[in-house]
Scaffold this motif. Structure first.
Motif, PDB file in Angstrom:
ATOM      1  N   SER A  44       3.377  -1.126   2.504  1.00 30.75           N
ATOM      2  CA  SER A  44       4.212  -1.440   1.343  1.00 30.75           C
ATOM      3  C   SER A  44       5.206  -2.548   1.633  1.00 30.75           C
ATOM      4  O   SER A  44       5.924  -2.982   0.738  1.00 30.75           O
ATOM      5  CB  SER A  44       4.924  -0.180   0.841  1.00 30.75           C
ATOM      6  N   PHE A  45       5.249  -3.035   2.863  1.00 31.48           N
ATOM      7  CA  PHE A  45       6.037  -4.208   3.213  1.00 31.48           C
ATOM      8  C   PHE A  45       5.320  -5.487   2.772  1.00 31.48           C
ATOM      9  O   PHE A  45       5.952  -6.529   2.592  1.00 31.48           O
ATOM     10  CB  PHE A  45       6.257  -4.225   4.736  1.00 31.48           C
ATOM     11  N   SER A  46       3.994  -5.403   2.600  1.00 28.41           N
ATOM     12  CA  SER A  46       3.238  -6.601   2.188  1.00 28.41           C
ATOM     13  C   SER A  46       2.504  -6.388   0.867  1.00 28.41           C
ATOM     14  O   SER A  46       1.605  -7.165   0.534  1.00 28.41           O
ATOM     15  CB  SER A  46       2.248  -7.024   3.281  1.00 28.41           C
ATOM     16  N   ALA A  47       2.849  -5.331   0.129  1.00 27.42           N
ATOM     17  CA  ALA A  47       2.186  -5.051  -1.154  1.00 27.42           C
ATOM     18  C   ALA A  47       3.218  -4.581  -2.164  1.00 27.42           C
ATOM     19  O   ALA A  47       3.937  -3.601  -1.917  1.00 27.42           O
ATOM     20  CB  ALA A  47       1.109  -3.983  -0.971  1.00 27.42           C
ATOM     21  N   GLY A  48       3.290  -5.278  -3.288  1.00 31.23           N
ATOM     22  CA  GLY A  48       4.222  -4.885  -4.341  1.00 31.23           C
ATOM     23  C   GLY A  48       3.657  -3.759  -5.190  1.00 31.23           C
ATOM     24  O   GLY A  48       2.483  -3.383  -5.051  1.00 31.23           O
ATOM     25  N   PRO A  49       4.484  -3.234  -6.101  1.00 31.47           N
ATOM     26  CA  PRO A  49       4.070  -2.078  -6.910  1.00 31.47           C
ATOM     27  C   PRO A  49       2.809  -2.343  -7.740  1.00 31.47           C
ATOM     28  O   PRO A  49       1.969  -1.436  -7.877  1.00 31.47           O
ATOM     29  CB  PRO A  49       5.270  -1.827  -7.834  1.00 31.47           C
ATOM     30  N   ALA A  78      12.138  -0.519   1.496  1.00 30.75           N
ATOM     31  CA  ALA A  78      13.134  -0.030   0.527  1.00 30.75           C
ATOM     32  C   ALA A  78      13.629  -1.171  -0.364  1.00 30.75           C
ATOM     33  O   ALA A  78      13.879  -0.975  -1.562  1.00 30.75           O
ATOM     34  CB  ALA A  78      14.294   0.622   1.270  1.00 30.75           C
ATOM     35  N   GLU A  79      13.738  -2.386   0.208  1.00 28.02           N
ATOM     36  CA  GLU A  79      14.179  -3.537  -0.594  1.00 28.02           C
ATOM     37  C   GLU A  79      13.122  -3.973  -1.605  1.00 28.02           C
ATOM     38  O   GLU A  79      13.432  -4.316  -2.749  1.00 28.02           O
ATOM     39  CB  GLU A  79      14.481  -4.724   0.323  1.00 28.02           C
ATOM     40  N   ILE A  80      11.857  -3.953  -1.155  1.00 27.82           N
ATOM     41  CA  ILE A  80      10.773  -4.422  -2.026  1.00 27.82           C
ATOM     42  C   ILE A  80      10.468  -3.409  -3.131  1.00 27.82           C
ATOM     43  O   ILE A  80      10.016  -3.780  -4.214  1.00 27.82           O
ATOM     44  CB  ILE A  80       9.490  -4.673  -1.181  1.00 27.82           C
ATOM     45  N   HIS A  81      10.738  -2.132  -2.854  1.00 27.08           N
ATOM     46  CA  HIS A  81      10.367  -1.060  -3.799  1.00 27.08           C
ATOM     47  C   HIS A  81      11.605  -0.231  -4.158  1.00 27.08           C
ATOM     48  O   HIS A  81      11.688   0.960  -3.826  1.00 27.08           O
ATOM     49  CB  HIS A  81       9.307  -0.142  -3.172  1.00 27.08           C
ATOM     50  N   GLU A 135      12.458   1.099  -6.778  1.00 24.32           N
ATOM     51  CA  GLU A 135      12.162   2.203  -7.696  1.00 24.32           C
ATOM     52  C   GLU A 135      11.676   3.464  -6.967  1.00 24.32           C
ATOM     53  O   GLU A 135      11.721   4.556  -7.519  1.00 24.32           O
ATOM     54  CB  GLU A 135      11.094   1.746  -8.714  1.00 24.32           C
ATOM     55  N   ALA A 136      11.201   3.303  -5.717  1.00 25.92           N
ATOM     56  CA  ALA A 136      10.576   4.432  -5.006  1.00 25.92           C
ATOM     57  C   ALA A 136      11.613   5.337  -4.351  1.00 25.92           C
ATOM     58  O   ALA A 136      12.665   4.883  -3.906  1.00 25.92           O
ATOM     59  CB  ALA A 136       9.615   3.897  -3.954  1.00 25.92           C
ATOM     60  N   LEU A 137      11.311   6.615  -4.280  1.00 24.70           N
ATOM     61  CA  LEU A 137      12.208   7.583  -3.648  1.00 24.70           C
ATOM     62  C   LEU A 137      12.317   7.314  -2.151  1.00 24.70           C
ATOM     63  O   LEU A 137      13.354   7.527  -1.541  1.00 24.70           O
ATOM     64  CB  LEU A 137      11.656   9.011  -3.825  1.00 24.70           C
ATOM     65  N   ASP A 138      11.217   6.908  -1.557  1.00 20.11           N
ATOM     66  CA  ASP A 138      11.140   6.655  -0.114  1.00 20.11           C
ATOM     67  C   ASP A 138       9.822   5.915   0.135  1.00 20.11           C
ATOM     68  O   ASP A 138       9.109   5.575  -0.818  1.00 20.11           O
ATOM     69  CB  ASP A 138      11.223   7.972   0.677  1.00 20.11           C
ATOM     70  N   TYR A 139       9.494   5.687   1.385  1.00 24.19           N
ATOM     71  CA  TYR A 139       8.292   4.916   1.725  1.00 24.19           C
ATOM     72  C   TYR A 139       7.037   5.604   1.162  1.00 24.19           C
ATOM     73  O   TYR A 139       6.188   4.962   0.512  1.00 24.19           O
ATOM     74  CB  TYR A 139       8.218   4.794   3.254  1.00 24.19           C
ATOM     75  N   LEU A 140       6.906   6.898   1.412  1.00 22.58           N
ATOM     76  CA  LEU A 140       5.712   7.603   0.923  1.00 22.58           C
ATOM     77  C   LEU A 140       5.552   7.454  -0.582  1.00 22.58           C
ATOM     78  O   LEU A 140       4.444   7.290  -1.103  1.00 22.58           O
ATOM     79  CB  LEU A 140       5.784   9.096   1.283  1.00 22.58           C
ATOM     80  N   ASP A 141       6.652   7.493  -1.280  1.00 21.36           N
ATOM     81  CA  ASP A 141       6.618   7.448  -2.753  1.00 21.36           C
ATOM     82  C   ASP A 141       6.059   6.126  -3.273  1.00 21.36           C
ATOM     83  O   ASP A 141       5.538   6.071  -4.395  1.00 21.36           O
ATOM     84  CB  ASP A 141       8.021   7.715  -3.304  1.00 21.36           C
ATOM     85  N   ALA A 151       1.852   5.115  -7.070  1.00 23.72           N
ATOM     86  CA  ALA A 151       0.732   4.233  -7.404  1.00 23.72           C
ATOM     87  C   ALA A 151      -0.587   4.995  -7.527  1.00 23.72           C
ATOM     88  O   ALA A 151      -1.626   4.385  -7.788  1.00 23.72           O
ATOM     89  CB  ALA A 151       0.605   3.148  -6.332  1.00 23.72           C
ATOM     90  N   GLY A 152      -0.559   6.307  -7.299  1.00 19.16           N
ATOM     91  CA  GLY A 152      -1.801   7.081  -7.403  1.00 19.16           C
ATOM     92  C   GLY A 152      -2.658   7.006  -6.155  1.00 19.16           C
ATOM     93  O   GLY A 152      -3.882   7.172  -6.209  1.00 19.16           O
ATOM     94  N   LEU A 153      -2.016   6.770  -5.012  1.00 23.35           N
ATOM     95  CA  LEU A 153      -2.766   6.586  -3.768  1.00 23.35           C
ATOM     96  C   LEU A 153      -2.650   7.774  -2.818  1.00 23.35           C
ATOM     97  O   LEU A 153      -3.148   7.701  -1.690  1.00 23.35           O
ATOM     98  CB  LEU A 153      -2.271   5.316  -3.055  1.00 23.35           C
ATOM     99  N   LEU A 154      -2.015   8.843  -3.249  1.00 24.64           N
ATOM    100  CA  LEU A 154      -1.791   9.966  -2.337  1.00 24.64           C
ATOM    101  C   LEU A 154      -2.635  11.165  -2.741  1.00 24.64           C
ATOM    102  O   LEU A 154      -2.536  11.641  -3.867  1.00 24.64           O
ATOM    103  CB  LEU A 154      -0.303  10.352  -2.348  1.00 24.64           C
ATOM    104  N   GLY A 155      -3.463  11.647  -1.811  1.00 26.78           N
ATOM    105  CA  GLY A 155      -4.282  12.823  -2.101  1.00 26.78           C
ATOM    106  C   GLY A 155      -4.973  13.309  -0.852  1.00 26.78           C
ATOM    107  O   GLY A 155      -4.621  12.899   0.262  1.00 26.78           O
ATOM    108  N   GLU A 156      -5.965  14.171  -1.036  1.00 27.16           N
ATOM    109  CA  GLU A 156      -6.668  14.768   0.114  1.00 27.16           C
ATOM    110  C   GLU A 156      -7.519  13.754   0.857  1.00 27.16           C
ATOM    111  O   GLU A 156      -7.936  13.999   1.987  1.00 27.16           O
ATOM    112  CB  GLU A 156      -7.575  15.899  -0.359  1.00 27.16           C
ATOM    113  N   ARG A 157      -7.827  12.649   0.212  1.00 25.52           N
ATOM    114  CA  ARG A 157      -8.623  11.611   0.878  1.00 25.52           C
ATOM    115  C   ARG A 157      -7.747  10.435   1.290  1.00 25.52           C
ATOM    116  O   ARG A 157      -8.209   9.301   1.312  1.00 25.52           O
ATOM    117  CB  ARG A 157      -9.753  11.134  -0.038  1.00 25.52           C
ATOM    118  N   THR A 158      -6.500  10.727   1.621  1.00 24.37           N
ATOM    119  CA  THR A 158      -5.578   9.681   2.076  1.00 24.37           C
ATOM    120  C   THR A 158      -5.208   9.923   3.538  1.00 24.37           C
ATOM    121  O   THR A 158      -4.823  11.039   3.900  1.00 24.37           O
ATOM    122  CB  THR A 158      -4.278   9.703   1.237  1.00 24.37           C
TER     123      THR A 158
END
Ligand code: GUN
Ligand code: ZN
Length: 428
Positions: free
Chosen positions: A199-204, A237-240, A242-248, A253-260
Motif C-alpha cells: 500500500s506504499f506503492s498502490a493508491g485506494p 498512513a500518509e497515502i491512505h 481514510e484507512a484505520l490502519d495498514y491492514l484496512d 478494497a475487498g482484498l482480505l479473505g481466506e485466500r489472502t
C-alpha cells in the motif's frame, strides 16, 4: 506403483495445537499415479504389493515437500545484498533488477534460475510474487507448468513511489490481470493471485480494482506485504488517510479473505490481528528477510493468540536463499532472541511451519503438506554425504526430534538429493 522405503518425518497434527512429530524408521509410502494409496511398515506393504517397484531411501530421511508462501520471482539474481533497510533496499537493489524483466529473454532466464532455485531447495508448492510485466508473468506460468510446481502467482501492480517503468494504472492493471486469469488460473497446478506490491506503492483506486477482480473471479488469490518496516508503515498512513490502519487499506478494497496471504506483519496492531483472524487471512513469516533488512522480530505469539494462521516464506531476494530449512532455523533463532519474549520452537514446529502450515494457508492441505494416505506425493529426500556434519548428526541423534533439529540446523539444498512433485521427480 512405487514403494518409497525410508525413515519418514511429517506433521499431520498441528504441534501448535498439541500435535506432534509422526516418525517411522522403516516406513513404506505406496504411491500410485502420484497419489499415496497406502502407508505401512515396509514388511507389511511389501507383502500387500509384491509387484510394486521399491525405491530404497533408507540412507536418509524423507520429508513432505516444502511450501514457500512468499518468494519473489524477479529477485533471484538480487539475493545477498546486505546492510540496508526495506525502502533503501528496494530502491538500490530490488527494483533496478525487477525493471530488467521488461526484456522477455532476460525474464525467461530469470524464470529458469528461479524455478531451479525453488525445486533444488525442496520447495514443491509456492505463493510467488510475480512481475510488474504481464509478459514476464506469462513466461513464469509457462515455465512453472513445464516443471510441475504447484504455483500461485500474479501480476504485481503499483501506481506510485516506484520507478516509472514499474507503474501501471487501473484500466491497464485490470485488463492485463483478467487476461492472465483467463489464460492461466486453474490450469493444472497453477492459480492466479491479485498482487498489489504494497500500500506504499498502490493508491485506494488501484487496490479497489484488485478487489473488483476478486469479486468477479471467485477462487483467485490475493497476496501483498503488510507492516514490515516502520518507515513503510508511516508512508502508508500518509497515502491512505481514510484507512484505520495498514491492514484496512486492503480490507476496504475487498482484498482480505481466506485466500489472502500477507507477508511479514512484523509490527501489527491488535485490531489488525483480530481482523486477520476473523477474515481467515494468513501471515507469511519471512525470518531471514526480517533479519537481513533489520525489519524487526515477528510477533509469532501474538499471531497465535489472536488465531491468525502463520506459514513460512523465504522472501527471496531480501531473504537469503530458497531453502525453508534455513528459514525454519532462523525463525527459531529470532523467537529465542526477541526482547518482547518469543515462542519456544521445537524442530517439530519448524517442520510444520515449512510444510503443513503453508499447505493450509494455500488451501492445498487436502492434497499436500504431509505424507498421509490420500495425499499427492510431494516429497524431499534428505541424504547428506557420508562423513559430513549432517550425516554424522543423523547417525548420532538421540531421538527423531533431535535428528530433525539437525536437518534444520545443518541441511542445505546440496543435502536434498531428490525431490518429487505429484510423484514426478523434479530433482535427482
Ligand atoms: N515490500 C514491497 N516490496 C517488497 C519486496 O520486494 N520485498 C520485501 N521484503 N518487502 C517489500
Ligand atoms: Zn516480499
Amino acid at each position: 506403483m512405487q514403494i518409497y522405503r525410508a525413515r519418514v518425518f511429517d506433521t499431520p497434527t498441528d504441534p501448535f495445537a498439541g500435535g506432534g512429530l509422526r516418525s517411522g524408521s522403516d516406513v513404506a509410502i505406496v504411491v500410485d499415479s502420484g497419489r499415496i494409496v497406502a502407508r505401512a511398515d515396509f514388511a507389511t506393504a511389501r507383502e500387500r504389493h509384491p509387484y510394486a517397484e521399491v525405491v530404497d531411501l533408507r540412507a536418509g530421511v524423507l520429508l513432505p515437500g516444502f511450501v514457500d508462501t512468499h518468494v519473489h520471482f524477479p529477485q533471484v539474481r538480487a539475493i545477498g545484498h546486505l546492510g540496508r533497510p526495506l525502502l533503501d533496499w528496494l530502491d538500490e537493489c530490488a527494483l533496478p533488477e525487477e525493471a530488467k524483466l521488461r526484456d522477455e529473454t532476460y525474464a525467461a532466464g530469470v524464470a529458469t534460475d528461479f524455478l531451479t532455485g525453488l525445486t533444488s531447495a525442496g520447495t514443491t508448492s509456492a505463493m510467488v510474487f510475480g512481475s510488474h510485466f504481464a509478459t514476464a508473468v506469462d513466461i513464469l506460468f509457462a515455465a512453472a507448468a513445464e516443471v510441475g510446481l504447484r504455483m500461485t502467482t500474479g501480476l504485481v501492480t503499483s501506481d506510485r513511489n516506484l520507478p516509472e517503468v514499474l507503474l501501471t494504472d487501473v484500466d491497464r492493471s485490470v485488463a492485463e490481470s483478467q487476461r492472465l486469469i483467463d489464460d492461466w488460473h486453474g490450469r493444472g497446478r497453477l492459480r492466479f493471485a491479485v498482487t498489489p506490491r504494497f500500500s506504499f506503492s498502490a493508491g485506494p483506486e488501484l487496490l479497489a480494482a484488485g478487489g473488483a477482480l476478486v469479486a468477479d473471479n471467485p477462487g483467485i488469490w490475493v497476496t501483498s506485504h503488510l507492516n514490515e518496516n516502520r518507515d513503510e508503515i508511516a508512508g502508508v498512513a500518509e497515502i491512505h488517510p481514510e484507512a484505520l490502519d495498514y491492514l484496512d487499506t486492503y480490507d476496504r478494497a475487498g482484498l482480505l479473505g481466506e485466500r489472502t496471504i500477507l507477508a511479514h506483519n512484523v509490527h501489527p496492531r491488535d485490531r489488525e490481528l483480530a481482523r486477520m483472524a476473523e477474515a481467515g487471512a494468513a501471515a507469511a513469516h519471512c525470518p531471514t528477510s526480517n533479519s537481513a533488512l533489520a525489519s524487526g522480530f515477528f510477533p509469532l505469539g501474538r499471531h497465535l493468540d489472536a488465531g491468525v494462521r502463520v506459514a513460512l516464506g523465504s522472501d527471496v531476494g531480501a531473504g537469503n536463499g530458497f531453502c525453508l530449512l534455513k528459514e525454519g532455523v532462523q525463525a527459531y533463532f529470532m523467537q529465542q532472541l526477541d526482547p518482547a519474549g518469543g515462542v519456544p520452537l521445537t524442530s517439530t514446529h519448524l517442520l510444520h511451519l515449512a510444510t503443513a502450515s503453508g499447505a493450509a494457508a494455500l488451501d492445498l492441505d487436502a492434497e499436500v503438506g504431509d505424507l498421509s494416505v490420500g495425499k499427492r506425493f510431494d516429497a524431499v529426500y534428505v541424504d547428506p554425504v557420508a562423513g559430513q556434519p549432517l550425516a554424522v548428526g543423523l547417525d548420532y541423534a538421540e531421538s527423531d526430534e533431535d535428528a530433525l533439529a539437525k536437518i534444520f540446523a545443518l541441511g542445505t539444498p546440496a543435502d536434498l538429493t531428490r525431490v518429487w512433485i505429484d510423484g514426478e521427480p523434479v530433482k535427482g
